[in-house]
Design a protein around this motif. Structure first.
Motif, short mmCIF file in Angstrom:
data_model
loop_
_atom_site.label_atom_id
_atom_site.label_comp_id
_atom_site.label_asym_id
_atom_site.label_seq_id
_atom_site.Cartn_x
_atom_site.Cartn_y
_atom_site.Cartn_z
N SER A 2 0.71 -1.25 -0.15
CA SER A 2 0.00 0.00 -0.12
C SER A 2 0.76 1.13 0.06
O SER A 2 2.02 1.44 0.62
N TYR A 3 0.51 2.12 -0.83
CA TYR A 3 1.08 3.81 -0.82
C TYR A 3 0.10 4.64 -0.33
O TYR A 3 -1.30 4.25 -0.90
N ALA A 4 0.28 5.65 0.03
CA ALA A 4 -0.31 6.75 0.29
C ALA A 4 -0.11 7.94 -0.56
O ALA A 4 1.11 8.20 -1.03
N ILE A 5 -1.15 8.70 -1.22
CA ILE A 5 -0.83 9.77 -1.86
C ILE A 5 -1.12 11.06 -1.26
O ILE A 5 -2.46 10.96 -0.67
N VAL A 6 -0.60 12.03 -0.94
CA VAL A 6 -0.67 13.18 -0.35
C VAL A 6 -0.55 14.54 -0.99
O VAL A 6 0.46 14.38 -1.78
N THR A 7 -1.69 14.91 -1.46
CA THR A 7 -1.46 16.23 -2.48
C THR A 7 -1.93 17.61 -1.71
O THR A 7 -2.74 17.58 -0.98
N VAL A 8 -1.00 18.50 -1.87
CA VAL A 8 -0.98 19.77 -1.36
C VAL A 8 -1.00 20.99 -2.37
O VAL A 8 -0.24 20.90 -3.29
N SER A 9 -2.04 21.69 -2.33
CA SER A 9 -2.16 23.04 -3.36
C SER A 9 -1.12 23.99 -2.81
O SER A 9 -1.35 24.38 -1.54
N LEU A 10 -0.22 24.42 -3.75
CA LEU A 10 0.56 25.73 -3.36
C LEU A 10 0.34 27.09 -4.28
O LEU A 10 0.98 27.92 -4.47
N LYS A 11 -0.84 27.04 -4.86
CA LYS A 11 -1.37 28.02 -5.56
C LYS A 11 -1.28 29.51 -4.81
O LYS A 11 -1.15 30.46 -5.54
N SER A 12 -1.42 29.58 -3.44
CA SER A 12 -1.35 30.74 -2.98
C SER A 12 0.12 31.18 -2.63
O SER A 12 0.34 32.18 -2.02
N VAL A 13 0.95 30.39 -2.95
CA VAL A 13 2.62 30.88 -2.62
C VAL A 13 2.76 31.84 -3.73
O VAL A 13 2.68 31.31 -4.77
N PRO A 14 3.38 33.00 -3.43
CA PRO A 14 3.80 33.81 -4.39
C PRO A 14 4.93 33.29 -5.35
O PRO A 14 5.77 32.33 -5.09
N GLU A 15 4.58 33.80 -6.63
CA GLU A 15 5.58 33.20 -7.67
C GLU A 15 7.20 33.57 -7.28
O GLU A 15 7.98 32.78 -7.66
N ASN A 16 7.25 34.66 -6.60
CA ASN A 16 8.82 35.23 -6.49
C ASN A 16 9.02 34.56 -5.01
O ASN A 16 10.25 34.93 -4.39
N ALA A 17 8.29 33.67 -4.42
CA ALA A 17 8.78 33.18 -2.95
C ALA A 17 10.11 32.30 -3.17
O ALA A 17 10.10 31.60 -4.24
#
Length: 862
Positions: A441-456
């Protein structure tokens, strides 16, 4: 395997022999009889057996579940260890000087004998039930949380009523008549985890920190022996709590109480596993023995009256407490960076007689946990702990912080032998490892990073998973668990096992978690290195999200059915709530804007003249110093309230020089109101030296010199920005020679590219928190406590955060149970007890986040 374990009769004979050999220190007696008329053995160990009941005591119970043989075996080994070393081991002598040990090695003699001789995995006692079945789960037969059931064949059938069984009545009668018991340890198997008592109200109690710390310190003793890390888990909603346990009954009598789950099987391989379990638990038990007097009702050293935060910065924390002090009293302060950590000499950061403490040189945007206890230096007595303080330091001046939770629909597990893998996403748990039914068994964990600024620019990151169940999943001593960053170009369908199995992993995060490090109830963290932070940054910029694959062992040991860990996802009936979702913690800065400021005025100031046509510094014909001064205006900089200066340096370019003498030049940050005359310049007050001095010799090799601002100078420069003040600098010459004349260096001023300039790097960042919420109120709605408020209308408002604490007003957004974070204007204390006083703190926050001072609402139980 079984033959190496002692039977009940064998242990009884051992105890009889010990009583004969150590009559002054050991006693064997019966506290009752079972259904099958076996004596329930109690052994007592004391420096003076006649006075044993006069001292505070540890109460040990083992094998209340028949198939969990560790308690019985450990009691035999521990008793022999203590008695055989009592004459020579001064540590044991000192521990027993003020403490008695009571042990019921086997609380279920009938069931244990049945397990030993007939059916190994029998769990209950041997009560003949009315329907012809046998047995009651004795650890469901106590009154606290008791649940009545008619399922007599169930392994957790709790009997017709609390204390219906002679075994539990015997334990009850003994404990209720021995008020000197302060700590109770109930030994079970399996899981390598401590389960401290709870009171079914889903609130921390005044002694929750005491129980967690006792368990953590025992766990540290175990780790020192075997490297194995034990979990600590009290039980939180909405998971079903264990009902009718002896642990809760003992706690209801004011006893510090915990279950100890030992090993990876009910009946372990004796020579391989059990022998090691015995060796590692003896020092843990000794630690508990030493703590017994500190929880005695006769202990004159009480816990502090309060323990509070007064200030939090990015690198410091100020704490205070209340206590009636005298010359014999001092306080021990402990600091940890993980919850439920030990308090021992390695993290003891202060002994003080003061009622306040400032902890400095901390790391910004990090979690810290503080504990305090009182010590009488004459008697050595220590108090119980006050409830733990939890906090997070502020972001540094150039930092932003984000906590990102896993996206539910894209987070789940896939198993090799299951066909319904798509249904595992967004619900219940993550199973990772191998199981004979599920396969790999594997787990998949997905995290959205859309709110991280492009110049971060990510400075620090960690992925965190909460271990929900180690007991039923069974972890042996092999294998490791890794978290990998998935190449999203190759990942295919995340709900299909074959695609997940074939994913390309760009990088694994941090160090793997080995089997002996897996715990229950303590967050597991994988910390990113600098290179891994860069990869994470690239994933966010390219895809707007990051996908992790969590993987464990892929092979089983012969004879074992699983090597699988279960992690919380926060959702579903088995989840502990949204707080326990997989989360990604980020600390980042952003690429700065660079502003070059040119001086509005420059002067060369000597004893005989003040010159604005050029800049030079050195020594005149009389050996008097020649100074250069520079003044800059900050009015072109962005507004102070929304700007942070992150770096500054001063650039100077020399013209051709041929000086061989030892002349050095120092750049000084000075008051901008200084008069431009020689005496004022010569007698100036210096704010700070900028960078390091440079020699005339160095100027021959490098025309351009940079004077870099240190942290203090940057702070002053930021303060100057507040009022858009002018800033001034003086270039001062020095020499090791007593007399030097007619030696000076000229600095470029006519060529703008090479002229003096103040270079400032800055980022847009809000400096101050938003206004506090208003119109707060508490009410009861549908049996729950409702907290309401009005949010501020200011631009920059991102949300409010609500924290609950039963013991103090929460100054920190982490000091208590998080109930809510978001933009609504109300929330509910879903599982809070309505009969307990408590505080609710409401903070507003912006995008940094800067948190406002809390608005505190006190709930008073009626």
């Amino acid at each position: 395997m079984k033959q190496l374990y002692r039977s009940y009769n064998e242990s009884t004979e051992i105890f009889k022999d010990l009583e004969k050999k150590f009559p002054n220190n050991f006693k064997l007696e019966s506290i009752g009889q079972t259904w099958e008329k076996r004596d329930i053995n109690l052994i007592t160990i004391s420096m003076d057996i006649k006075k044993a009941d006069e001292q505070p005591a540890l109460f040990f119970t083992g094998t209340i579940h028949a198939r969990e043989w560790i308690g019985h075996e450990l009691a035999v080994e521990f008793a022999q260890y203590i008695l055989e070393k009592l004459d020579t081991d001064t540590t044991i002598q000192s521990y027993l000087k003020g403490t008695t040990i009571y042990m019921v090695p086997c609380a279920n003699p009938d069931g244990f004998d049945y397990s030993y001789n007939h059916f190994s995995f029998w769990r209950k006692n041997r009560r003949p039930n009315i329907d012809g079945s046998y047995g009651v789960d004795l650890n469901r037969n106590f009154p606290i949380g008791y649940v009545k059931s008619t399922k007599t064949t169930s392994n957790v059938y709790g009997g017709p009523e609390p204390f219906s069984e002679p075994e539990t009545r015997a334990l009850r009668d003994f404990v209720e008549t021995h008020k000197n018991i302060t700590i109770a340890l109930d030994y079970h198997s399996q899981g390598n985890v401590f389960f401290p008592a709870h009171d079914f109200r889903h609130e921390d109690t005044i002694d929750t920190t005491d129980m967690n710390t006792l368990c953590a310190n025992m766990a540290e003793e175990i780790r020192k022996i075997s490297g194995r890390e034990y979990g600590i888990h009290q039980g939180k909603p909405p998971i079903k709590l264990i009902s009718g346990s002896g642990r809760e009954f003992y706690h209801s009598l004011g006893i510090i109480s915990t279950v100890v789950e030992v090993g990876t099987r009910n009946i372990s391989d004796y020579m391989d596993d059990m022998n090691e379990n015995l060796r590692e638990h003896i020092p843990a038990l000794l630690y508990a023995v030493n703590e017994v007097p500190n929880y005695s009702k006769n202990n004159s050293v009480k816990r502090v009256d309060s323990f509070e935060i007064t200030e939090i910065g990015s690198q410091h924390v100020n704490l205070k407490w209340e206590y009636e002090t005298n010359e014999n009293i001092f306080f021990e302060i402990y600091r940890a960076q993980k919850d439920k950590q030990f308090c021992n000499s390695s993290n003891l950061i202060a002994r003080t007689q003061s009622l306040e403490f400032s902890d400095i040189n901390l790391t910004s945007n990090k979690d810290y946990f503080y504990n305090i206890r009182v010590v009488n230096k004459l008697t050595g007595e220590k108090s119980p702990f006050y409830p733990q303080i939890r906090l997070r330091t502020d972001c540094d001046y150039d930092e932003f912080s984000r906590t990102y939770y896993a996206t539910a629909k894209e987070t789940g597990y896939v198993a090799e032998n299951l066909n319904n893998n798509a249904s595992h996403f967004g619900v219940n748990s993550l199973f990772v490892g191998i199981d004979e039914n599920k396969g790999i068994s594997y787990a998949i964990v997905t995290v959205s990073l859309k709110s991280v600024p492009e110049n971060a620019i990510i400075k620090d990151a960690s992925i965190n998973l909460y271990p929900i169940n180690r007991v039923s999943t069974t972890i042996e001593k092999y294998g490791e668990w890794n978290v990998g960053i998935v190449n999203q170009e190759t990942m295919g369908d995340i709900t299909k096992y074959e695609d997940v199995d074939n994913m390309q992993i760009i990088q694994y995060v941090g160090r793997p978690t080995e089997s002996h490090q897996l715990t229950q109830g303590i967050w597991r963290t994988w910390s990113f290195s600098g290179m891994e932070c860069k990869t994470l940054q690239e994933m966010g910029q390219k895809y707007g999200k990051v996908v992790f694959r969590v993987e464990g062992p892929k092979e089983l040991i012969i004879g074992r059915t699983r090597q699988m860990m279960q992690w919380d996802i926060g959702y579903g009936k088995f989840g502990y709530g949204l707080t326990y979702r997989p989360r990604l913690e980020l600390t980042y800065t952003i690429k700065p804007t660079i502003t070059e400021l040119y001086p509005k005025e420059v002067f060369t100031v000597s004893r005989n003249s003040i010159n604005q046509d050029g800049i030079s510094s050195g020594f005149d014909e009389n050996g008097k110093k020649i100074y250069s001064t520079f003044e800059f205006n900050l009015s072109s900089m962005p507004p102070y309230e929304d700007t942070m200066i992150t770096k500054a340096y001063f650039e100077l370019n020399s013209t051709n020089i041929y000086i061989k003498d030892d002349i050095r030049f120092h750049l000084e940050f000075v008051d901008e109101n200084i008069d431009q005359d020689y005496d004022s310049i010569a007698n100036r007050e210096i704010i700070q030296n900028i960078g390091y001095d440079v020699s005339a010799n160095e100027l021959k090799n490098n025309q351009t010199q940079y004077f870099l601002f240190d942290s203090f100078a940057e702070i002053i420069l930021n303060e100057k920005l507040k009022n858009k003040s002018d800033v001034a600098f003086v270039l001062k010459p020095t020499s090791s020679k007593k007399s030097i004349k007619n030696k000076s260096v000229s600095w470029e001023i006519k060529n703008q590219a090479l002229s003096p300039k103040l270079i400032i790097e800055h980022i847009p960042k809000r400096r101050y928190p938003l206004p506090k919420v208003t119109n707060t109120s508490l009410s009861l709605e549908n049996g729950k406590i409702k907290i309401s408020w009005e949010n501020p209308k200011e631009i920059g408002f991102k949300g409010t955060k609500v924290i609950k604490n039963a013991f103090r007003e929460p100054y920190s957004t982490h000091d208590g149970q998080k109930l809510y974070a978001g933009t609504d204007n109300y929330t509910f204390d879903d599982f809070g007890a309505k009969d307990i006083d408590k505080y609710y703190a409401i903070f507003t926050y912006d995008e940094v986040p800067n948190y406002s001072e809390p608005v505190i609402i006190k709930y008073e139980a009626k």
